[in-house]
Design a protein around this motif. Structure first.
Motif, mmCIF file in Angstrom:
data_model
loop_
_atom_site.group_PDB
_atom_site.id
_atom_site.type_symbol
_atom_site.label_atom_id
_atom_site.label_comp_id
_atom_site.label_asym_id
_atom_site.label_seq_id
_atom_site.Cartn_x
_atom_site.Cartn_y
_atom_site.Cartn_z
ATOM 1 N N LYS A 116 -6.467 -18.612 -18.297
ATOM 2 C CA LYS A 116 -5.766 -18.035 -17.228
ATOM 3 C C LYS A 116 -4.642 -16.854 -17.366
ATOM 4 C CE LYS A 116 -1.899 -20.526 -14.664
ATOM 5 N NZ LYS A 116 -0.942 -22.433 -13.835
ATOM 6 N N ALA A 117 -4.567 -16.735 -18.123
ATOM 7 C CA ALA A 117 -3.781 -15.083 -18.184
ATOM 8 C C ALA A 117 -4.674 -13.879 -17.588
ATOM 9 C CB ALA A 117 -2.750 -15.069 -19.169
ATOM 10 N N GLY A 118 -5.844 -14.272 -18.859
ATOM 11 C CA GLY A 118 -6.841 -13.299 -18.127
ATOM 12 C C GLY A 118 -7.474 -13.178 -16.865
ATOM 13 N N ILE A 119 -6.940 -14.256 -16.258
ATOM 14 C CA ILE A 119 -7.793 -14.476 -14.770
ATOM 15 C C ILE A 119 -6.786 -13.691 -13.817
ATOM 16 C CG2 ILE A 119 -8.515 -15.870 -12.341
ATOM 17 C CD1 ILE A 119 -9.689 -17.704 -14.805
ATOM 18 N N ILE A 120 -5.644 -14.201 -14.061
ATOM 19 C CA ILE A 120 -4.409 -13.277 -13.420
ATOM 20 C C ILE A 120 -4.127 -11.956 -13.791
ATOM 21 C CG2 ILE A 120 -2.016 -13.539 -13.152
ATOM 22 C CD1 ILE A 120 -2.392 -16.324 -13.438
ATOM 23 N N GLY A 121 -4.731 -11.725 -14.949
ATOM 24 C CA GLY A 121 -3.999 -10.326 -15.021
ATOM 25 C C GLY A 121 -5.155 -9.520 -14.572
ATOM 26 N N GLY A 122 -6.534 -9.575 -14.135
ATOM 27 C CA GLY A 122 -7.292 -8.829 -14.316
ATOM 28 C C GLY A 122 -7.375 -8.720 -12.710
ATOM 29 N N LEU A 123 -7.525 -9.771 -11.662
ATOM 30 C CA LEU A 123 -6.753 -9.676 -10.744
ATOM 31 C C LEU A 123 -5.720 -8.651 -10.209
ATOM 32 C CD1 LEU A 123 -6.877 -13.462 -9.170
ATOM 33 C CD2 LEU A 123 -8.485 -11.625 -8.512
ATOM 34 N N GLY A 124 -4.716 -8.872 -11.186
ATOM 35 C CA GLY A 124 -3.328 -8.631 -10.515
ATOM 36 C C GLY A 124 -4.144 -6.626 -10.855
ATOM 37 N N PHE A 125 -4.258 -6.517 -11.878
ATOM 38 C CA PHE A 125 -4.886 -5.145 -12.224
ATOM 39 C C PHE A 125 -6.511 -4.596 -11.570
ATOM 40 C CE2 PHE A 125 -4.439 -2.295 -16.464
ATOM 41 C CZ PHE A 125 -4.910 -1.454 -15.644
ATOM 42 N N ALA A 126 -6.898 -5.099 -10.732
ATOM 43 C CA ALA A 126 -8.113 -4.695 -10.148
ATOM 44 C C ALA A 126 -7.264 -4.693 -8.512
ATOM 45 C CB ALA A 126 -8.654 -6.552 -9.387
ATOM 46 N N ALA A 127 -5.890 -5.450 -8.689
ATOM 47 C CA ALA A 127 -5.503 -4.716 -6.913
ATOM 48 C C ALA A 127 -4.886 -3.664 -7.022
ATOM 49 C CB ALA A 127 -4.251 -6.278 -6.520
ATOM 50 N N PHE A 128 -4.248 -3.802 -8.497
ATOM 51 C CA PHE A 128 -3.579 -2.751 -8.300
ATOM 52 C C PHE A 128 -3.919 -0.651 -8.451
ATOM 53 C CE2 PHE A 128 -1.445 0.595 -11.472
ATOM 54 C CZ PHE A 128 0.113 0.955 -10.753
ATOM 55 N N SER A 129 -5.213 -1.191 -9.360
ATOM 56 C CA SER A 129 -6.561 -0.149 -8.887
ATOM 57 C C SER A 129 -6.943 0.279 -7.357
ATOM 58 C CB SER A 129 -7.805 -0.607 -9.822
ATOM 59 O OG SER A 129 -7.471 -0.614 -11.193
ATOM 60 N N THR A 130 -7.087 -0.948 -6.981
ATOM 61 C CA THR A 130 -7.970 -0.595 -5.617
ATOM 62 C C THR A 130 -6.527 0.118 -4.759
ATOM 63 O OG1 THR A 130 -8.523 -2.741 -5.702
ATOM 64 C CG2 THR A 130 -8.496 -1.927 -3.228
ATOM 65 N N ALA A 131 -5.396 -0.746 -4.642
ATOM 66 C CA ALA A 131 -3.661 0.811 -3.598
ATOM 67 C C ALA A 131 -3.737 1.723 -4.459
ATOM 68 C CB ALA A 131 -3.135 -0.594 -4.124
ATOM 69 N N ILE A 132 -4.279 1.763 -5.290
ATOM 70 C CA ILE A 132 -4.089 3.661 -6.084
ATOM 71 C C ILE A 132 -5.275 3.859 -5.982
ATOM 72 C CG2 ILE A 132 -3.962 4.592 -8.420
ATOM 73 C CD1 ILE A 132 -1.620 3.338 -7.533
ATOM 74 N N ASP A 133 -6.117 3.316 -5.977
ATOM 75 C CA ASP A 133 -7.449 4.331 -5.578
ATOM 76 C C ASP A 133 -7.421 4.840 -3.434
ATOM 77 O OD1 ASP A 133 -8.151 4.925 -8.036
ATOM 78 O OD2 ASP A 133 -10.363 3.300 -7.672
ATOM 79 N N TYR A 134 -6.898 3.632 -2.864
ATOM 80 C CA TYR A 134 -6.573 3.980 -1.869
ATOM 81 C C TYR A 134 -5.997 4.839 -1.199
ATOM 82 C CZ TYR A 134 -5.408 2.583 3.375
ATOM 83 O OH TYR A 134 -5.177 3.297 4.349
ATOM 84 N N TYR A 135 -4.559 5.135 -1.982
ATOM 85 C CA TYR A 135 -3.844 5.590 -1.867
ATOM 86 C C TYR A 135 -4.526 7.237 -1.559
ATOM 87 C CZ TYR A 135 0.692 8.791 -1.998
ATOM 88 O OH TYR A 135 1.534 9.669 -2.310
ATOM 89 N N MET A 136 -4.663 7.372 -3.073
ATOM 90 C CA MET A 136 -5.556 8.808 -3.429
ATOM 91 C C MET A 136 -6.263 8.846 -3.004
ATOM 92 S SD MET A 136 -3.866 9.659 -5.867
ATOM 93 C CE MET A 136 -4.510 11.105 -7.186
ATOM 94 N N TYR A 137 -7.407 7.923 -1.694
ATOM 95 C CA TYR A 137 -8.319 9.085 -0.870
ATOM 96 C C TYR A 137 -7.795 8.992 -0.436
ATOM 97 C CZ TYR A 137 -12.231 7.819 -4.599
ATOM 98 O OH TYR A 137 -12.996 8.020 -6.054
ATOM 99 N N SER A 138 -7.071 8.313 0.900
ATOM 100 C CA SER A 138 -6.607 8.338 2.027
ATOM 101 C C SER A 138 -6.357 9.900 2.046
ATOM 102 C CB SER A 138 -5.503 6.741 2.625
ATOM 103 O OG SER A 138 -4.548 7.399 1.385
ATOM 104 N N ARG A 139 -5.367 10.283 0.968
ATOM 105 C CA ARG A 139 -4.705 11.349 0.932
ATOM 106 C C ARG A 139 -5.577 12.921 1.376
ATOM 107 N NH1 ARG A 139 -0.287 12.501 -2.917
ATOM 108 N NH2 ARG A 139 0.570 14.162 -1.460
#
Length: 195
Positions: free
Chosen positions: A172-195
């Motif tokens: 359960k912690a692995g699934i939650i960690g994967g979803l959280g890390f994926a969301a964080f990575s997507t947000a960072i990539d969106y911020y970096m690519y949108s600039r």
């Protein structure tokens, strides 16, 4: 294809190559194919802002080395260690485990404080180095496999890295960690690519 010497001249000049038996087909082939010579001046390089410069072999070698997965993983590990050490030092400095000055407890010496600060800093640094190295290795592997550089690589790598880190605490912690890390990575990539 045969090359015949010019019979009309005594010079050793050579006529155009004969590809077909029919001279009309030869002329048509030469019209479409050309004179079979390639000049360096005919290289078309797209213009961008500034002068166009052809890269030397040394520049290509350095660029290839810097873009390799091994270099990316090493740099992520080193930079993660440095960032983790900085955060660990900050965390150790604001740690509220100071002894009460009015209690009859033994006070910590400066050596004990620095030893604890060093262990906290080193622990943070190792964890950040591991996360950076794993994320970079997974992202580079996914990018090499897909053959595309876009935001999805970071999202997939974040999901896998977060899942691997979270699996130590359970599925359960692995699934939650994967979803959280994926969301964080997507947000960072969106911020970096949108600039």
């Amino acid at each position: 294809m045969s090359v015949l010497p010019n019979a009309g001249n005594n010079e050793s000049s050579v006529t155009a190559p004969k590809m077909f038996g029919d001279p009309d087909l030869d002329r048509m082939a030469m019209e479409y194919v050309g004179n079979m010579q390639r000049y360096r001046e005919n290289i078309i390089i797209p213009k961008s802002n500034g002068p166009v410069k052809i890269k030397t072999n040394e520049e290509k070698f350095i660029e290839t080395a810097v873009e390799s997965c091994g270099f990316k993983c090493t740099m992520a590990c080193v930079m993660g260690y440095g960032l983790g050490a900085a955060l660990g030092l900050f965390s150790a400095s604001v740690n509220p485990n100071m002894a009460d000055p009015f209690a009859n407890e033994k006070k910590q010496t400066a050596r004990e404080v620095f030893r604890e600060m060093r262990s906290t800093t080193h622990s943070y640094a190792k964890n950040f180095a591991l996360i950076g190295c794993v994320f970079s290795a997974v992202e580079c592997t996914i990018e090499s496999h897909r053959g595309v550089t876009d935001w999805k690589n970071g999202t997939y790598a974040g999901g896998i890295t977060g899942g691997l880190i979270g699996l130590r605490a359970g599925v359960k912690a692995g699934i939650i960690g994967g979803l959280g890390f994926a969301a964080f990575s997507t947000a960072i990539d969106y911020y970096m690519y949108s600039r």
